[in-house]
Design an enzyme around this catalytic site. Structure first.
Site, PDB file in Angstrom:
ATOM      1  N   HIS A 129       0.875  -1.177   0.000  1.00 26.26           N
ATOM      2  CA  HIS A 129       0.000   0.000   0.000  1.00 26.26           C
ATOM      3  C   HIS A 129       0.917   1.233   0.000  1.00 26.26           C
ATOM      4  O   HIS A 129       2.035   1.190   0.524  1.00 26.26           O
ATOM      5  CB  HIS A 129      -0.820  -0.059   1.293  1.00 26.26           C
ATOM      6  CG  HIS A 129      -1.885   0.972   1.437  1.00 26.26           C
ATOM      7  ND1 HIS A 129      -1.618   2.256   1.833  1.00 26.26           N
ATOM      8  CD2 HIS A 129      -3.224   0.903   1.273  1.00 26.26           C
ATOM      9  CE1 HIS A 129      -2.757   2.931   1.909  1.00 26.26           C
ATOM     10  NE2 HIS A 129      -3.742   2.136   1.569  1.00 26.26           N
ATOM     11  N   ASP A 206       3.143  -4.377   7.984  1.00 25.98           N
ATOM     12  CA  ASP A 206       1.914  -3.598   7.853  1.00 25.98           C
ATOM     13  C   ASP A 206       0.758  -4.588   7.955  1.00 25.98           C
ATOM     14  O   ASP A 206       0.476  -5.332   7.014  1.00 25.98           O
ATOM     15  CB  ASP A 206       1.935  -2.873   6.499  1.00 25.98           C
ATOM     16  CG  ASP A 206       0.585  -2.300   6.123  1.00 25.98           C
ATOM     17  OD1 ASP A 206      -0.398  -2.520   6.859  1.00 25.98           O
ATOM     18  OD2 ASP A 206       0.508  -1.626   5.076  1.00 25.98           O
ATOM     19  N   GLN A 209      -4.510  -5.062   6.866  1.00 26.98           N
ATOM     20  CA  GLN A 209      -5.524  -5.970   6.320  1.00 26.98           C
ATOM     21  C   GLN A 209      -5.504  -7.322   7.007  1.00 26.98           C
ATOM     22  O   GLN A 209      -6.371  -8.165   6.733  1.00 26.98           O
ATOM     23  CB  GLN A 209      -5.298  -6.168   4.809  1.00 26.98           C
ATOM     24  CG  GLN A 209      -5.492  -4.927   3.989  1.00 26.98           C
ATOM     25  CD  GLN A 209      -6.924  -4.410   4.014  1.00 26.98           C
ATOM     26  OE1 GLN A 209      -7.866  -5.155   4.277  1.00 26.98           O
ATOM     27  NE2 GLN A 209      -7.097  -3.132   3.741  1.00 26.98           N
ATOM     28  N   LYS A 232     -10.388  -0.883  10.396  1.00 21.89           N
ATOM     29  CA  LYS A 232     -10.472  -2.071   9.536  1.00 21.89           C
ATOM     30  C   LYS A 232     -10.770  -3.322  10.351  1.00 21.89           C
ATOM     31  O   LYS A 232     -10.855  -4.410   9.820  1.00 21.89           O
ATOM     32  CB  LYS A 232      -9.172  -2.241   8.758  1.00 21.89           C
ATOM     33  CG  LYS A 232      -8.929  -1.076   7.783  1.00 21.89           C
ATOM     34  CD  LYS A 232      -7.775  -1.349   6.878  1.00 21.89           C
ATOM     35  CE  LYS A 232      -7.229  -0.111   6.215  1.00 21.89           C
ATOM     36  NZ  LYS A 232      -8.073   0.399   5.133  1.00 21.89           N
ATOM     37  N   CYS A 371      -4.688   2.523  -3.586  1.00 25.84           N
ATOM     38  CA  CYS A 371      -3.407   2.964  -2.996  1.00 25.84           C
ATOM     39  C   CYS A 371      -2.313   1.925  -3.224  1.00 25.84           C
ATOM     40  O   CYS A 371      -1.474   1.691  -2.340  1.00 25.84           O
ATOM     41  CB  CYS A 371      -3.547   3.265  -1.508  1.00 25.84           C
ATOM     42  SG  CYS A 371      -4.641   4.625  -1.175  1.00 25.84           S
TER      43      CYS A 371
END
Ligand code: PLP
Length: 413
Positions: A129, A206, A209, A232, A371
């Site tokens: 991202h 990261d 998600q 999220k 993104c």
């Protein structure tokens, strides 16, 4: 037809917790399939705001009065809930940020500025991202280190041989997502961490998600830093988390100065800084949001991530089968065991037109570059449609989505 009957998820009960799912859009029942961008919040999370502002709104940590004590206790309870959620060893390893983006910028600016030099190398992946690309580019432009990119294969799976080959004695950091937002690929973080550590490099993950879909264990995967966002994972916007190993965080300089993050301040002697985590939490934090994040994690724990994951996998299988029947539709991202994200393009139909028209039928999907421009351009497209699923989505909603998509394609082709 995909069989869901063996899964113990009572989806009607789950949906009951989400008032927004009862609304209509353009006169049609809402089918919300934009969960990878932001998922909806259960009433247990929404109620935190009423309760906090109605009963114990006060600034935290510094107050001696009852409201401040109550707010501080609720705030710090969430820190421990987050610790348990990602299986971190200590609560001081949990730093509250505005989101994943701010967490990654914190690492870039505090750890990166102190530890990276001209000529060093940082590895990121083709799947990233923008929030795990741009902070490194900004810093590289100042410091002069090199960014190298781990390639993907045609399914959107990171090439692990190429990854190993990218390391040199100048590699300092690997910054990679746990789950790709554009393709749903789940990366083998434990293996990648082992390789990074064998080369004396750190790994920043990261997890934006991953948090809503995967059981996270930062100790087992041996992540040095791990970031995720509240919105999220059924929580509010404006709040996120950075996990960092205590010894790394303790050795890092602060990146924002202000109240809360100091021990002493003097015009003559300068300032000394608080211990972690407070050293990285300058200013008044998003108190209600933090407490609401705790309620979101409780909600997730109440169902259990393994069940949520199994349910979403079944939805993904069902959607894959149904979408594959559509003439001229190409699914991008076909990694085995991928998370509940369906990215696709349709011959002769612009993604944006599809997104706008399907909204008229009550179906919310996302269109655009997500993104992840470098990833999409690698696959020769500048936009896709993306449907992403959460615990409250149903097979019937997938059917409505696919039928609506077929109608829309008929209109634009
Ligand atoms: N990383 C990934 C993989 C994401 O999907 C997102 C958001 O879509 C982010 C980072 C940024 O998260 P936030 O906007 O909450 O900071």
């Amino acid at each position: 037809m995909t069989d869901f009957s063996d899964l113990m998820l009572d989806v009607a009960k789950v949906r009951n917790d989400f008032p927004i799912l009862d609304r209509e859009v353009h006169g049609k029942p809402l089918v919300y399939l934009d969960n990878a961008a932001t998922c909806q919040t259960p009433r247990q999370v929404i109620e935190v705001f009423d309760d906090y502002y109605g009963r114990y709104n006060a600034n935290i940590h510094r107050g001696l009065h009852t409201l401040s004590d109550e707010a501080t206790a609720a705030f710090e309870r969430t820190r421990d809930k987050v610790r348990a959620f990602i299986n971190a060893r200590e609560i001081r390893e949990i730093i509250f940020t505005r989101g994943t983006t701010e967490a990654i910028n914190l690492v870039a600016n505090a750890w990166g500025r102190a530890n990276l030099k001209a000529g060093d190398e940082v590895l990121i992946s083709q799947l990233e991202h923008h929030s795990n690309i741009v902070p490194w580019q900004l810093l590289a432009a100042e410091i002069g280190f090199t960014i190298k990119v781990i390639p993907v294969d045609e399914r959107g799976v990171l090439d692990q041989d190429a990854y190993r080959d990218l390391f040199t004695e100048r590699t300092r950091l690997v910054a990679v997502n746990h789950v790709s937002n554009a393709f749903g690929t789940v990366n083998p973080i434990s293996d990648m961490a082992r390789v990074a550590h064998a080369h004396d490099a750190l790994i920043l993950v990261d997890g934006a998600q991953a948090a809503p879909h995967e059981q996270i264990d930062v100790v087992a995967m041996d992540a040095d830093f791990y970031a995720f966002s509240g919105h999220k994972v059924y929580g509010p916007t404006g709040i996120g988390v950075l996990y960092g190993k205590a010894e790394l965080l303790s050795a890092m300089p602060p990146w924002q100065g202000g109240g809360e993050m100091i021990k002493t301040v003097s015009f003559e002697a300068g300032s000394t800084f608080a211990d972690i985590p407070h050293k990285f939490e300058a200013g008044t934090p998003a108190i209600a949001e933090v407490i609401a994040l705790g309620a979101a994690l409780d909600w997730v724990a109440g169902i259990g991530l393994p069940l949520i994951r199994a349910w979403e996998h079944r939805l993904t299988e069902h959607a894959t089968r149904e979408l594959s029947r559509i003439d001229g539709l190409r699914i991008l991202g076909t990694a085995p065991g991928k998370a509940a994200v369906m990215s696709f393009v349709v011959d002769g139909a612009h993604s944006q037109d599809i997104g706008l028209l399907i909204d008229q039928l009550g179906v919310a999907i996302r269109t655009g570059h997500h993104c992840a421009q470098p990833l999409l351009s690698h696959f020769g497209v500048d936009a896709t449609c993306r449907a992403s699923f959460a615990a409250y989505n149903t097979p019937e909603e997938i059917d409505i989505f696919v039928e609506s998509l077929e109608r829309v394609i008929g209109m634009v082709r």
